[in-house]
Design a protein around this motif. Structure first.
Motif, mmCIF file in Angstrom:
data_model
loop_
_atom_site.group_PDB
_atom_site.id
_atom_site.type_symbol
_atom_site.label_atom_id
_atom_site.label_comp_id
_atom_site.label_asym_id
_atom_site.label_seq_id
_atom_site.Cartn_x
_atom_site.Cartn_y
_atom_site.Cartn_z
ATOM 1 N N ILE A 1 0.830 -1.210 0.000
ATOM 2 C CA ILE A 1 0.000 0.000 0.000
ATOM 3 C C ILE A 1 0.862 1.256 0.000
ATOM 4 O O ILE A 1 0.725 2.122 -0.859
ATOM 5 C CB ILE A 1 -0.972 -0.003 1.201
ATOM 6 N N LEU A 2 1.789 1.332 0.948
ATOM 7 C CA LEU A 2 2.573 2.551 1.105
ATOM 8 C C LEU A 2 3.402 2.833 -0.150
ATOM 9 O O LEU A 2 3.429 3.948 -0.653
ATOM 10 C CB LEU A 2 3.476 2.399 2.339
ATOM 11 N N ARG A 3 4.041 1.819 -0.650
ATOM 12 C CA ARG A 3 4.972 1.997 -1.766
ATOM 13 C C ARG A 3 4.271 2.583 -3.006
ATOM 14 O O ARG A 3 4.711 3.617 -3.516
ATOM 15 C CB ARG A 3 5.634 0.646 -2.067
ATOM 16 N N PRO A 4 3.207 1.964 -3.488
ATOM 17 C CA PRO A 4 2.576 2.558 -4.682
ATOM 18 C C PRO A 4 1.860 3.869 -4.402
ATOM 19 O O PRO A 4 1.610 4.646 -5.320
ATOM 20 C CB PRO A 4 1.581 1.482 -5.134
ATOM 21 N N THR A 5 1.504 4.127 -3.147
ATOM 22 C CA THR A 5 0.751 5.348 -2.860
ATOM 23 C C THR A 5 1.655 6.562 -2.768
ATOM 24 O O THR A 5 1.205 7.682 -2.973
ATOM 25 C CB THR A 5 -0.009 5.240 -1.533
ATOM 26 N N LEU A 6 2.924 6.341 -2.430
ATOM 27 C CA LEU A 6 3.796 7.497 -2.196
ATOM 28 C C LEU A 6 3.875 8.456 -3.388
ATOM 29 O O LEU A 6 3.754 9.660 -3.182
ATOM 30 C CB LEU A 6 5.190 7.034 -1.782
ATOM 31 N N PRO A 7 4.071 7.977 -4.615
ATOM 32 C CA PRO A 7 4.173 8.954 -5.710
ATOM 33 C C PRO A 7 2.993 9.928 -5.802
ATOM 34 O O PRO A 7 3.234 11.137 -5.814
ATOM 35 C CB PRO A 7 4.293 8.072 -6.956
ATOM 36 N N PRO A 8 1.729 9.474 -5.847
ATOM 37 C CA PRO A 8 0.648 10.478 -5.901
ATOM 38 C C PRO A 8 0.615 11.364 -4.668
ATOM 39 O O PRO A 8 0.296 12.556 -4.771
ATOM 40 C CB PRO A 8 -0.625 9.638 -6.015
ATOM 41 N N ILE A 9 0.956 10.796 -3.516
ATOM 42 C CA ILE A 9 0.956 11.624 -2.303
ATOM 43 C C ILE A 9 1.994 12.733 -2.447
ATOM 44 O O ILE A 9 1.746 13.896 -2.123
ATOM 45 C CB ILE A 9 1.249 10.758 -1.058
ATOM 46 N N ILE A 10 3.138 12.362 -2.992
ATOM 47 C CA ILE A 10 4.188 13.367 -3.154
ATOM 48 C C ILE A 10 3.751 14.441 -4.139
ATOM 49 O O ILE A 10 3.988 15.630 -3.925
ATOM 50 C CB ILE A 10 5.500 12.690 -3.567
ATOM 51 N N THR A 11 3.065 14.033 -5.196
ATOM 52 C CA THR A 11 2.583 15.039 -6.149
ATOM 53 C C THR A 11 1.678 16.052 -5.480
ATOM 54 O O THR A 11 1.844 17.262 -5.643
ATOM 55 C CB THR A 11 1.790 14.365 -7.286
ATOM 56 N N SER A 12 0.729 15.545 -4.689
ATOM 57 C CA SER A 12 -0.181 16.512 -4.065
ATOM 58 C C SER A 12 0.573 17.353 -3.040
ATOM 59 O O SER A 12 0.228 18.498 -2.786
ATOM 60 C CB SER A 12 -1.385 15.810 -3.441
#
Lengths: 457, 360
Positions: free
Chosen positions: B271-282
């Motif tokens: 969960i954390l790994r694939p979610t980080l990129p969009p989180i970083i974008t926002s």
């Protein structure tokens, strides 16, 4: 429509919609009740506000204190109870005595006192003297320096700023001290002049104006202004303007600015994203570059620079805000979604029947994605309302319009927080907060309704 | 490993060049806007004229001229200097000149402001103001990032709980900018409770570098940092939580659950790994807004950073400083975007470089 029905399931959305509705109703009421030109006139600093107190709190302060807070009132020559007597004193002269009575029933002292007096005369200005009678019968002579009472150009005697009087009162209050002073607003009203904490004496006061003048001369105006601590439902500012004008007019201006900017910024991005993705290739590439440019261009700083270098009228600001946000960051979000729906069979079908590019974009591609746009549109409105306030707080608001940000700017510049005039900051700030939260609450709920993915997981 | 470094290096290079070009374009645009009504020309001209006058005054000391001779000489010198500086050329040529000056932060002298050491060079003044702003933003964003991520994880685990709903209901608070909460914080903690300072960076009279000074700075930071955090943390939690929820319903997560992996393991790896990129974008988008918000926030707290310099320049009509701040902001935004895109690429192996097409 279905979305609206579903919205009802969210209590925050209902609260938000009620707030939005209230602001819309208030805006409509304001624009009708106080027309634009009237609002501008009421907000222009100057003589119009002279009969308002300076930095008086709002009237609702009274609800939270056990004391009755003093209010502003004005007694004029035409008022009931004012007695004018004339007595000839020979040599073609007469002595006119004007008795100006008023009742004082507040538990706090007034903030200022001023007497306006105008005379009609042939050759020589009447010789004026003023005295003050307290409810217990004590008479205090107010003998201002001659020049104060004898100017035609400026016939106002600021009793509360009379230095000589404050020395006389100070001596009455604390004779043992060297050079004591006591403000006339306290000294003239005090129940016990040696102890100001006992508050003002209540009852019937009299101001007595005596003037020696020629037989043919007469008095044309007497106006006693007693300024209070609270005034109007919103209080007044350092220029004695009634803040309620700005609080009311802030609503239509804020709403107008927010909605127009949101349409200009968000809807245009949406349409351009549709066009860009549909045609793809170079156009899409150019649009993406423009988005990147917009991201790096320091929006607010550029906006401030423009407002500083050129005249910051609200229309110009709106235009620049829109220009800077045409390719906003949401371009990428919309693009990703259009890329997916571009491949859907019904688009292919429309191509098959020979629909033109723009027909496909505007009839099939964009409408399908409206649900994505709507919540973003509603959520972005408050950020533009706050943007207008931010500019005004920096002193770059429209020079004539009364807005919430301008009230905050005045309050900030005069250090209202430090001097304790909290109402001045709290009222516009709370209104901004309500309008912001109202739109945001509806927007977030809409987001959950139209993007079921956020809800079901 | 080597391949990864290679990929990242190439990516970084391509992005840096692309962002650099965009930055040049952005600054150029700024200059065109600023000089629309001739503001930059005016400033430059008056500075050149002033310099020439000083030169002549110096000559005057040795060899005094009669007044009308002096004026003729001065005018002559000024005219020649203006031509030498290229101000008589058409705007496209001039604009390129201004562009290179702006990009190298060679913005000339401030009209009113001075740096702490008395310099009137715009670049000196602004570079001196940069560290306080970075300190404030860095601290606040670190808190928002860590708290946001942590709370989002907690909430996504307890989806639908009372805490979850309460925090989500607070997400609209981010509609208001940081300075707005700053006013409320000042009202509560400085005016009514009187336990925290009104503003500025440190109590006066403390030697910088001493422990007392550091403590005083920390104390002065509480309210401004608090204002930024309140203004951004709830929407940050909201968006991260949404991403977590979306990714935790992916099929591979179900599979991992079926395999009997522990919750913690699933969270970390799937969960954390694939979610980080969009989180970083926002997160980048948020930082950009916060950078802008500093202009008012620093003025409200009288924090001696770039934002306050901008405000001071505005109130004193100091055009060189204003243009300078816009340029510095451009740099800061470009650097923020670059750093975060780089992290994005480092985290997401799918990001590949394709020269010409940019990021895919």
């Amino acid at each position: 429509m279905k979305a609206l029905k579903e919205l009802r399931r969210y209590p925050t959305a209902i609260a938000g919609m009620i707030i939005m509705a209230i602001f819309v109703i208030v805006s409509i009421y304001t624009v009708i009740a106080i027309p634009y030109s009237e609002a501008i006139r009421l907000w222009r600093p100057g003589e119009v506000h002279i009969e308002n107190p300076n930095r008086a709190g709002p009237v609702w302060y009274d609800w939270f204190t056990s004391d009755r807070l003093s209010r502003t009132f004005i007694v004029t020559l035409e008022d009931e109870g004012v007695i004018v007597t004339e007595e000839p004193i020979g040599d073609g002269m007469k002595l006119v005595e004007i008795l100006v009575p008023f009742e004082y029933h507040y538990d706090r002292f007034p903030t200022e006192l001023a007497l306006v007096h105008r005379w009609t005369y042939e050759t020589q200005r009447p010789l004026v003297s003023v005295s003050w009678r307290k409810p217990d019968g004590e008479v205090i002579a107010l003998h201002p320096a001659r020049e104060i009472l004898h100017r035609d150009s400026f016939p106002v005697y600021y009793i509360s700023q009379d230095g000589e009087l404050s020395r006389v009162l100070g001596h009455m209050a604390r004779p043992e001290e060297r050079a004591p002073t006591l403000s006339p607003r306290v000294g003239l009203f005090a129940r016990d002049i040696t102890d100001r904490d006992r508050g003002p004496m209540q009852g019937r006061y009299e101001l007595i104006v005596q003037a020696e003048m020629a037989e043919g001369d007469s008095v044309s105006e007497i106006r006693l202004r007693v300024y209070g601590e609270v005034h109007g439902w919103a209080g007044t500012d350092h220029r004695r303007r009634d803040i309620s004008v700005a609080l009311l007019w802030g609503a239509p201006i804020g709403l107008m600015f927010g909605i127009v900017a949101a349409v200009g910024a968000q809807v245009s991005t949406f349409i351009l994203a549709g066009i860009g993705t549909w045609f793809g290739g170079k156009l899409d590439g150019a649009f993406q570059k423009a988005t990147e440019l917009t991201m790096i261009l320091p929006n607010l700083a550029v906006l401030i620079m423009v407002a500083h270098l050129y005249d910051p009228s609200i229309y110009r600001i709106l235009g620049i805000v829109i220009a800077l946000n045409v390719f906003s960051a949401s371009y990428k979000v919309y693009r990703a979604m259009f890329l997916q729906s571009k491949e859907l069979p019904y688009i292919e079908a429309s191509q098959a029947y020979g629909a033109g590019n723009f027909r496909i974009i505007f009839r099939y591609l964009l409408p399908r994605m409206m649900p994505i746009l709507l919540p973003q549109f509603v959520i972005i409105i408050p950020s533009f309302v706050f943007l207008e306030a931010t500019l005004a707080v920096l002193g770059l608001g429209d020079p004539v319009l009364p807005t919430w940000g301008k009230v905050l700017n005045d309050a900030y510049n005069t250090r209202a927080l430090i001097t304790g005039h909290y109402y001045w900051i709290l009222q516009p700030a709370l209104l901004l907060m309500f309008i912001g939260f109202g739109f945001a609450m509806v927007g977030f709920a809409l987001d959950r309704v139209v993007n079921p993915k956020l809800r079901t997981v | 490993m080597k391949e990864i470094v290679n990929r990242l290096g190439k990516y970084a290079l391509v992005r840096a060049v692309s962002l650099g070009l965009t930055l040049v374009l952005a600054v150029y645009l700024t200059i065109v806007i600023a000089n629309w009504g001739g503001a930059l020309d005016e400033v430059r001209k008056s500075q050149i004229m002033f310099e020439e006058q000083i030169k002549l005054e110096a000559m005057q000391q040795e060899d005094p001229l009669p007044p009308d001779e002096y004026h003729r000489r001065l005018q002559d010198m000024q005219e020649r200097a203006i031509i030498r500086a290229g101000l008589h050329r058409p705007f496209p040529v001039r604009s390129v000149m201004y562009l290179s000056n702006a990009l190298s932060l060679n913005l000339g002298r401030a009209e009113y402001m001075r740096s702490d050491y008395g310099s009137r060079q715009v670049s000196r003044i602004l570079l001196e103001r940069l560290p306080p702003t970075l300190l404030l933003i860095g601290t606040a964003e670190l808190i928002v990032f860590v708290v946001g991520l942590f709370m989002a994880l907690v909430l996504s685990r307890r989806y639908g709980s009372r805490l979850d709903r309460a925090i989500i209901a607070l997400a609209p608070t981010s509609a208001a900018p940081g300075w707005f909460y700053g006013i409320f914080l000042l009202l509560i903690f400085a005016a009514v409770l009187q336990i925290l300072p009104w503003g500025r960076m440190a109590a006066p009279g403390l030697e910088s570098g001493s422990l007392e000074h550091a403590l005083s700075v920390a104390k002065h930071m509480i309210l401004p940092v608090g204002a930024i955090v309140i203004g951004t943390v709830f929407s940050s939690i909201y968006s991260s939580r949404t991403f977590f929820l979306i990714y935790s319903s992916e099929e591979y997560v179900e599979l991992a659950k079926a395999k009997g992996l522990s919750d913690r393991e699933i969270e970390r790896r799937y969960i954390l790994r694939p979610t980080l990129p969009p989180i970083i974008t926002s997160f980048v988008l948020m930082i950009i807004t916060v950078w802008m918000g500093m202009i008012v926030l620093e003025s409200v707290f009288r924090w001696p950073g770039i934002g306050q310099a901008f405000f001071t320049a505005l109130t004193n009509f100091d055009t060189p400083v204003i243009v300078g701040v816009v340029v510095i902001y451009g740099y800061l935004l470009a650097v923020s975007v670059f750093l975060l895109e780089f992290t994005y690429a480092a985290l997401d192996p799918r990001v590949r470089v394709s020269i010409g097409g940019g990021q895919k």
